[in-house]
Scaffold this motif. Structure first.
Motif: not given
Length: 425
Positions: A12-14, A27-29, A34-50
């Motif tokens: 998806g996209s963020y 977007l992964s659970l 919950v975490r979103f990882v960029s497909s270009q930089t392979k870095e985590s753009l956002v991560s927060f606990p449930l």
């Protein structure tokens, strides 16, 4: 169990609010975040606990693009778009795990934020073992009821064989009829035997049905028939002789009889696939994703031991044990403690009555008195459950011996009566 292994992922996209643009990624659970990882930089753009999620909604961006929004504590809103297969599936899965985490009395998110003591960890381990033993005892109880029903059926068979023996004796040597069998009574006896056999079968099926319909466990789940494109909220019911798939309104979607299930594939501790194979037509396959799946797996492994198959994905979850928060600073707790002790200079002699802060920390017990008392009570309950299970197993062994001897005796009588009837014919 590794906390970083994703339970499920979606491309998806963020929306990056600071840069006013969308970034493609995944977007992964996981079990706690919950975490979103960029497909270009392979870095985590956002991560927060449930545990920090306040609301999950399906909204529209610019009144055109359908998106999924997650509201975090502190009034921070995260926008996710272009989710595949669709945002409804992602919403159902995220909402299920978030709701179950909030409703769980022993939330793992709470344990991740505050460091649990060694005593509490031991209590959690014993509690898990106690739940597993309770499930085993429940299955043993239903198995014992099935044995009792079989014994009643065999007793009925023995009674019928006794009646058949008397009738055959009368047919073989009637006191007043010198020409063999009685032709005008054959039809009446056949009808009477059929009626008695039908009544016995109905009584046996009624007795078996009452035991087969008992629910061993029931868990809420996100259900899909086939792939991942139609995941919808529902529930999974594990019965003595079947598995039932129901929707949120408790309407039956499908029922797997115990002998119809060909495979139960375990993808992760929270995701399984149940399959029934056919020849000449498509298989029936349901996929279940649930935060309560570990509770059902303890029963499924006993009920369908030979049909449960663990995938390589499941091995990733079991590769490393659950890491406690105190282990985040290093992979080896002992090495970390040794390094800390080396960094602190201790005096060679400590005056009487004075203890350093480190010594006081070392002398503190890792298990409190209250935790030790609770552990003692739980261990006593485990002992009682184990003794009851042992008693039930011994009783079932005796019943199995009686069933074996009764079956052999009934088989011998049936063969004997068959030969006698052939001679009469």
């Amino acid at each position: 169990m590794n906390r970083d292994v994703p339970i499920h992922s979606w491309p998806g996209s963020y929306y990056i609010n600071s840069e006013k643009r969308w970034e493609n990624g995944t977007l992964s659970l996981t079990r706690t975040t919950v975490r979103f990882v960029s497909s270009q930089t392979k870095e985590s753009l956002v991560s927060f606990p449930l545990s920090r999620i306040m609301e999950i909604k399906m909204e529209s961006s610019s009144f055109i693009f359908s998106t999924l929004t997650v509201l975090e504590e502190g009034n921070t809103k995260h926008w996710f778009g272009s989710l595949k297969p669709n945002r409804v599936v992602v919403y159902n899965v995220l909402e299920h795990f978030w709701r179950e985490r909030l409703l769980s009395p022993s939330s793992e998110a709470r344990g991740a934020e505050s460091q649990p003591s060694k005593g509490r960890e031991l209590i959690n381990l014993v509690a898990g073992a106690q739940r597993r033993l309770e499930d085993t005892g429940r299955v043993l109880s239903h198995q014992g009821e099935q044995f009792d029903n079989m014994m009643q059926g065999l007793e009925k068979i023995d009674s019928d064989l006794g009646v058949a023996d008397k009738l055959l004796s009368e047919l073989e040597s009637p006191p007043w009829w010198p020409f063999g069998k009685l032709p005008w009574k054959t039809q009446q006896e056949a009808k009477a035997e059929d009626a008695a056999r039908a009544a016995a079968a109905a009584a046996a099926s009624a007795g078996r049905g009452s035991g087969k319909n008992k629910v061993l466990t029931s868990i809420p789940a996100v259900v899909s028939k086939g792939g991942d494109s139609d995941l919808k909220p529902g529930c999974l019911l594990v019965l003595v002789s079947s598995l039932e798939v129901r929707d949120t309104n408790c309407q039956l979607l499908h029922r797997f009889e115990r002998n119809e299930i060909d495979e139960i594939r375990v993808h992760s501790p929270y995701e399984i696939t149940v399959r029934q194979r056919f020849i000449g037509r498509p298989d029936i396959c349901f996929r279940f994703l649930s935060a309560k799946m570990p509770e059902a797996m303890s029963v499924l492994e006993m009920q369908y031991k030979k049909k449960v198959e663990f995938t390589s994905e499941y091995g990733a979850f079991k590769a490393t044990p659950v890491s406690s928060p105190c282990e985040k600073e290093g992979t080896n707790w002992n090495e970390g403690l040794l390094q800390k002790c080396q960094d602190i200079e201790l005096p060679l002699e400590v005056p009487a009555g004075e203890l350093s802060q480190l010594q006081v920390h070392v002398l503190q017990p890792s298990v409190s008195q209250a935790e030790a008392q609770e552990l003692k009570q739980m261990l006593m309950q485990l002992k009682n459950l184990a003794l009851e299970a042992e008693t039930e197993l011994e009783r079932q062994d005796e019943v199995l011996d009686v069933l074996t001897s009764s079956t052999d005796r009934a088989t011998m009588h049936i063969e004997k009566h068959t030969c006698r009837m052939k001679r009469l014919l």
